[in-house]
Design a protein around this motif. Structure first.
Motif, PDB file in Angstrom:
ATOM      1  N   TYR A  87      -0.922  -5.199  -2.831  1.00  0.00           N
ATOM      2  CA  TYR A  87      -2.260  -5.257  -3.430  1.00  0.00           C
ATOM      3  C   TYR A  87      -2.311  -6.307  -4.541  1.00  0.00           C
ATOM      4  O   TYR A  87      -3.221  -7.142  -4.585  1.00  0.00           O
ATOM      5  N   ALA A 116       3.160  -0.952  -1.498  1.00  0.00           N
ATOM      6  CA  ALA A 116       1.697  -1.047  -1.384  1.00  0.00           C
ATOM      7  C   ALA A 116       1.101  -1.660  -2.642  1.00  0.00           C
ATOM      8  O   ALA A 116       0.204  -2.516  -2.564  1.00  0.00           O
ATOM      9  N   LEU A 154       0.915   4.795   2.795  1.00  0.00           N
ATOM     10  CA  LEU A 154       1.261   3.795   1.787  1.00  0.00           C
ATOM     11  C   LEU A 154       1.900   2.563   2.434  1.00  0.00           C
ATOM     12  O   LEU A 154       1.590   1.433   2.054  1.00  0.00           O
ATOM     13  N   LEU A 163      -0.481   0.186   3.787  1.00  0.00           N
ATOM     14  CA  LEU A 163      -1.116  -0.670   2.772  1.00  0.00           C
ATOM     15  C   LEU A 163      -0.163  -1.714   2.200  1.00  0.00           C
ATOM     16  O   LEU A 163      -0.543  -2.482   1.327  1.00  0.00           O
ATOM     17  N   SER A 164       1.054  -1.754   2.693  1.00  0.00           N
ATOM     18  CA  SER A 164       2.017  -2.710   2.145  1.00  0.00           C
ATOM     19  C   SER A 164       1.898  -4.089   2.788  1.00  0.00           C
ATOM     20  O   SER A 164       2.647  -4.995   2.433  1.00  0.00           O
TER      21      SER A 164
END
Length: 185
Positions: free
Chosen positions: A103, A99, A12, A15-16
């Protein structure tokens, strides 16, 4: 198609970073691409693209395509993923939130950029670009049915992403961003 739920806090955190979402989106739309090709499309250095692609690969989001040659293209491993704080400890929940925010920041940036370029689309495509919203009252079961219906409709065209030969002439990448929010009681 079920979404792969991401529960590893380290994955996670990977994905940040907003740039990693740009790479994921580029590989989804353009297909397998080298770090050099990503660099040209995204306006970043090859070293930056390579670093972030390797970080995404470390957690299984992308992988190198096997084949001849020194420069190997990268491809998306799983296109449907779910980020949720549900069932995570404090560390995991913070990573999931970071994350999600990365996004959303990247997605809203994309929407704003496409809105600025709207008038440059051909007239036939310009008529279909837009942002809309709706509010209705649903039960939890009805909401689930709507969400599954939208996903099923989009899944009908899923093979075209990974198999360009299935795309009809004149097909273009079209981005759908669907957000479901529920009012607190």
């Amino acid at each position: 198609m079920a979404d792969a739920r991401i529960s590893d806090p380290k994955a996670l955190r990977a994905l940040s970073h907003p740039f990693r979402w740009k790479l994921i989106n580029l590989l989804t739309e353009q297909g397998p691409s080298t770090a050099t090709q990503c660099s040209v499309k995204l306006g970043e250095s090859v070293a930056t693209c390579s670093y972030h692609l390797n970080m995404l690969a470390k957690y299984g989001f992308v992988a190198e395509v096997e084949g001849p040659g020194r420069q190997k293209p990268w491809r998306i491993v799983t296109r449907h993923q779910m980020i949720s704080t549900e069932g995570l400890d404090d560390e995991g929940a913070l990573a999931a939130e970071a994350a999600e925010m990365a996004y959303l920041d990247q997605e809203f940036e994309r929407i704003r950029e496409y809105a600025r370029q709207h008038e440059h689309l051909s007239e036939e495509w310009r008529d279909h670009w837009g942002i809309s919203s709706a509010t209705t009252f649903l039960t939890r079961e009805e909401l689930r049915e709507v969400q599954h219906g939208i996903r099923a409709l989009l899944d009908r065209y899923d093979e075209r992403v990974e198999n360009p030969e299935l795309r009809p002439e004149g097909a273009r990448a079209v981005r759908f961003f669907v957000s479901t929010t529920v009012s607190p009681e």
